[in-house]
Write an enzyme that holds these catalytic residues in place. Sequence first.
Site, PDB file in Angstrom:
ATOM      1  N   LYS A 104       0.078   3.790  -2.729  1.00  0.00           N
ATOM      2  CA  LYS A 104      -0.940   4.845  -2.695  1.00  0.00           C
ATOM      3  C   LYS A 104      -0.312   6.237  -2.682  1.00  0.00           C
ATOM      4  O   LYS A 104      -0.988   7.225  -3.017  1.00  0.00           O
ATOM      5  CB  LYS A 104      -1.860   4.644  -1.507  1.00  0.00           C
ATOM      6  N   SER A 127      -5.681   3.460   4.575  1.00  0.00           N
ATOM      7  CA  SER A 127      -5.185   2.612   3.484  1.00  0.00           C
ATOM      8  C   SER A 127      -6.310   1.910   2.728  1.00  0.00           C
ATOM      9  O   SER A 127      -6.196   0.731   2.371  1.00  0.00           O
ATOM     10  CB  SER A 127      -4.197   1.574   4.032  1.00  0.00           C
ATOM     11  N   SER A 155       0.787  -1.243   0.000  1.00  0.00           N
ATOM     12  CA  SER A 155       0.000   0.000   0.000  1.00  0.00           C
ATOM     13  C   SER A 155       0.808   1.277   0.000  1.00  0.00           C
ATOM     14  O   SER A 155       0.232   2.375  -0.101  1.00  0.00           O
ATOM     15  CB  SER A 155      -0.959   0.012   1.196  1.00  0.00           C
TER      16      SER A 155
END
Length: 421
Positions: A69, A130, A66
Amino acid sequence: MKFKFKLLLLIVGLFVLPISTQSSAYAATVQTSQPAIYAKSAIAVDADTGQILYEKNAHQPLAIASISKLMTVYIVHQQIQKGQLAWNDRVKISPAVAKLSTESGLTNVPLKAGHAYKVRDLVKAALVVSANAAAIALGQKVSGSSQRFAKKMAQTAKQLGIKDAEFYNAAGLTNKLTGTLMLKKAAANAENLMSASDIAILASRLEKAFPGVTRITKQSQMTFAGQSYAGHNQLLGNHQIAKSAVVNGLKTGTSDEAGACFTGSATYKGRRIVTVILGARNDSATDPARFIQTAKLMRLVFHNQHPVKLAKHAKIGGLDKIKVPDGKQTKTKLVTKKPTWVWVPKSVTSSQVQGKYVKKPKQLGVPLKKNKPVASANLVYDHRFLKYLDTFPSKVELVSNKSIEKANPFVLFWRTLTRLF
């Protein structure tokens, strides 16, 4: 007697000389003892200058989960700067994204198919908790499809000078976990890859282009569609790292392949630093290993190093004066064009930072204008060159500390005569 004396000198020389040579080389390369950072890869940098303050296996591309991102948010912010997107624009949720938002085992905020959410709220959800589906929805809003957004991520990475990254989706999920949104030509277990040094470039550029990002990532909880969610960053509010150090971001990442990862951001004595931990222990969803290693890395930097400022027009040791044969003055001292911050061991002062010409000019022509760049230098201390991230300037520009006019013809003629005799 003379023979014995010479023999004695020879014996002493055999023992003393190697020790002296070794001592000099050791002084140039020795590192102070440092606690081990338990992760596959790690780096700490000054976010504004790109100076590398610590690194471990920092150039190997690894799964980043993640942390991906950060790239998604960077692109969203680019689109907003260009006027192609706005914070209050609404993003309509497709059935595939809605389904993804309720998958068990994935971090998310539930999204309703056909409902539209503000870009601002989706960005906050992607960063603070997240939310995977929120990131995918943002990618679709920007590029029209998940596949096209993955290509845009790769293109943006190249524009940032990042060469070895691989991107398959906006969230950092393994390809198969995106369900019907998965890339057909990619392996099921394909996952976004970046090196720690490249993540440091991305995070530093993101903070510079979008200073407000840390106002989001420093939030320990958020509200989305009336529901409250806890953030993942366990270092927020931690005042034990170093006096006056404040952690304000940035992003976690977790997967089977990536392990536990964290890109951290903190301020200290007016400087911003970015840290990256990839592949820390991940025994459970609440395993604090990545935060423990980040705190250790930040503490290592803040306790052993400090930022010092080289002022505008500062004279740097180790740089000889440059000849100006036809000037009213025949030599000039080159100085820094603008203020420069560098991190050095706490025992080192700004006056101990030395310079090495990148290419020393043999002489300068006239008229020579003050403040016009005429050379550049790398900075060193204790024989060590300062290291910087790729794409960040690794040298300082040098200018003359004063303007120098051409000498009059009689003076030039006299100088020519004196050189002949």
